[in-house]
Write an enzyme that holds these catalytic residues in place. Structure first.
Site, short mmCIF file in Angstrom:
data_model
loop_
_atom_site.label_atom_id
_atom_site.label_comp_id
_atom_site.label_asym_id
_atom_site.label_seq_id
_atom_site.Cartn_x
_atom_site.Cartn_y
_atom_site.Cartn_z
CB CYS A 4 -10.49 -5.46 28.25
SG CYS A 4 -9.07 -5.31 29.54
CB ALA B 291 -3.26 -8.14 30.20
CB SER C 83 -3.33 1.23 32.62
OG SER C 83 -4.62 0.73 32.67
CD GLU D 63 2.85 -5.18 28.65
OE1 GLU D 63 2.12 -5.84 27.87
OE2 GLU D 63 4.26 -5.32 28.86
CD GLU E 194 -5.01 1.66 36.41
OE1 GLU E 194 -4.27 1.72 35.18
OE2 GLU E 194 -4.90 0.64 37.04
#
Length: 419
Positions: free
Chosen positions: A368, A257, A262, A260, A377
Site C-alpha cells: 500500500c 482506499a 485508516s 477506509e 493518522e
C-alpha cells in the site's frame, strides 16, 4: 464451523490433489474470522474455499505461504484478457473502477504507481502532520461537546470515519461542498438494515465518478498543485502516461482506499486498548510506544481480513499445491497476521511486540502506497483521543458489532463514554 471441522477430502478439486474444502459463505466465518482460520490452519496449511456457484479458490493459511504468494509474478490481479474479455459496455462502473494501480498488473501497474508514489513518501506524509493534528483536535472538540452530558457517542461515526475522509479529500483536492457523496459512500458501507445495498453502492459510485469528472474539468481550466491537479497535468502533458479512464479510476481508488483502511485502524486500535486496559496503561504512561502500538494494532486486527484475490496467469505452485492457469487464490491478511509460526501468542495484543512484518498493507509490488499516511493518522488519532479523554470507556454492555461480512474487520459502531 461444521465445514472446517468435518472437512472432506476433495477427489474432484481443480487439481485432484485431495486438499480439504470449506464453504466461503459459512456464517461462522462472518462471526469469528480469526477463530475460523485458526481451526483451518490446525487441520491443513492449505484449503479450497467453495463459493455458492460451486467454483473454488485456493486458500493458504500460513504466513509464509501467503507472503510468498504476494511475490509470485504468475499470480495476477486480473485474468488474462484473452481468457476473460470485458468490454466498456459490459463492465459499466466496474470497468472504470478496474483501471487503477491496486488491481492492475505490470507494466500498467508500474506506470500508474510511479505517478502516485511521490505523493505518499515519508517526507510528503510528514508535511501533512500539522493538518492531521489540527483536524483531530477539531473533531475531538466536537466529540467533547456531544458527550459532555455523559451520554454515549459513536466513535466510529463521529471520529474514525471523519478524520481520514477529511484528510484524503484535502490531499486530492476535493472541496468541502463536494464531499457529501463520500460520506454517503461510508454510510452505505455500514448499512445492513435490509434492501439492496449493493445497488445503492453502485449508484453512489456513479455519483463519485461524476464529482471526479467535474473536478478534472475544473483543473484543466484552472490548474492546481494538489494530487488530482498533478495527475491531470501528467495526463495532458503526455497522453501515453495516463489514459482518461485510468485518471478517473486512480482518483476513485485514492479517495476510497485512502480513508477506509485508516478508519479500521483507528476503530480497531481504540477497541483493542479498551478491551485490554493493561496495554492502554502502557501507552498512556509512555506515549513513545504509540508508533509500535500502531504496528501491533495493524497486525492484531487489520481492517480487511480477506482480500487480495489473485488469478494464476499460468500453472504454478502455491503452498505446495499445483494449480492451473486461471485458478483464483485467496490471500488472507488477517490469517497471516495471526499465524503462531510467525507471531508468538498471536491472539494477544502486546503494544511492546516487534510487530514489523505483518501483511496488513500487502506485500511486494502491491504494498500500500498510503501506509505512511495511515500509520501517522492512526498514531495521532488514537494518541490524542486518549490524552483528551482519560476516562474513555465502552458504553453499555461493551458489545461492539462489526460490519457483517467475511472480508472486513471494521467496527460498525463503537459506543463510548467520554466522562
Amino acid at each position: 464451523m461444521r465445514q472446517a471441522t468435518d472437512a472432506r477430502q476433495d477427489p474432484a478439486g481443480p487439481s485432484g490433489d485431495g486438499v480439504p474444502v470449506f464453504q466461503l459463505m459459512d456464517p461462522e466465518l462472518v462471526r469469528d474470522q480469526y477463530g475460523f482460520f485458526a481451526r483451518l490452519r490446525e487441520k491443513s496449511h492449505v484449503w479450497w474455499a467453495e463459493l455458492p456457484d460451486g467454483s473454488r479458490w485456493l486458500v493458504p493459511t500460513r504466513y509464509e505461504d501467503i507472503r510468498l504468494a504476494h511475490l509470485d509474478p504468475v499470480l495476477r490481479q486480473k485474468p488474462d484478457p484473452e481468457d476473460d474479455p470485458v468490454s466498456d459496455e459490459e463492465g459499466g462502473i466496474w470497468r472504470i473502477y478496474n483501471e487503477h494501480p491496486v488491481v492492475t498488473d505490470p507494466p500498467k501497474h508500474t506506470r500508474l504507481r510511479k505517478l502516485l508514489s511521490g505523493a505518499f513518501t515519508g517526507r510528503q506524509t510528514e508535511r501533512m502532520r500539522p493538518r492531521v493534528e489540527e483536524t483531530a483536535a477539531e473533531l475531538l472538540d466536537r466529540l467533547a461537546e456531544e458527550g459532555a452530558d455523559g451520554s454515549p457517542v459513536d466513535l466510529m461515526e463521529r471520529y474514525a470515519w471523519q478524520l481520514p475522509l477529511v484528510l484524503i479529500c484535502e490531499l486530492l483536492g476535493v472541496p468541502e461542498d463536494r464531499r457529501q457523496v463520500f460520506h454517503d459512500w461510508s454510510r452505505n458501507a455500514r448499512d445492513f438494515s435490509g434492501g439492496d445495498t449493493h445497488e445503492g453502492r453502485e449508484e453512489i459510485a456513479y455519483r463519485i465518478i461524476d464529482v471526479i469528472k467535474e473536478l478534472i474539468a475544473e483543473r484543466r481550466a484552472h490548474p492546481t498543485e494538489d494530487l488530482l491537479g498533478q495527475m491531470v497535468q501528467a495526463r495532458d502533458a503526455d497522453e501515453g502516461r495516463l489514459s482518461e479512464i485510468e485518471l478517473i479510476s486512480t482518483a476513485f481508488i485514492v479517495l476510497l482506499a485512502g480513508f477506509e483502511t485508516s478508519v479500521g485502524l483507528i476503530g480497531n486500535g481504540v477497541h483493542a486498548l479498551l478491551r485490554n486496559p493493561e496495554q492502554r496503561a502502557l501507552v498512556e504512561r509512555d506515549p513513545s510506544l504509540m508508533p509500535g502500538a500502531v504496528e501491533e494494532f495493524l497486525r492484531f486486527d487489520p481492517s480487511l481480513f480477506l482480500t487480495n484475490v489473485r488469478i494464476s496467469g499460468a500453472p504454478t505452485t502455491v503452498a505446495g499445491v499445483t494449480i492451473r492457469k486461471g485458478q483464483p487464490v485467496l490471500l488472507s491478511l488477517g490469517a497471516a497476521n495471526r499465524d503462531p509460526g510467525q507471531f508468538p501468542d498471536p491472539d494477544r495484543v502486546d503494544v511492546t511486540r516487534q510487530a514489523g512484518g505483518h501483511l496488513t498493507f500487502g506485500y511486494g509490488i502491491h504494498h500500500c502506497l498510503g501506509a505512511p499516511l495511515a500509520r501517522m493518522e492512526g498514531a495521532i488519532a488514537i494518541g490524542r483521543l486518549l490524552e483528551r479523554f482519560p476516562r474513555l470507556r465502552l458504553a453499555g454492555d461493551g458489545d461492539v458489532p462489526f460490519i457483517p461480512n467475511p472480508i472486513s474487520r471494521t467496527p460498525l459502531t463503537l459506543s463510548v463514554l467520554l466522562t
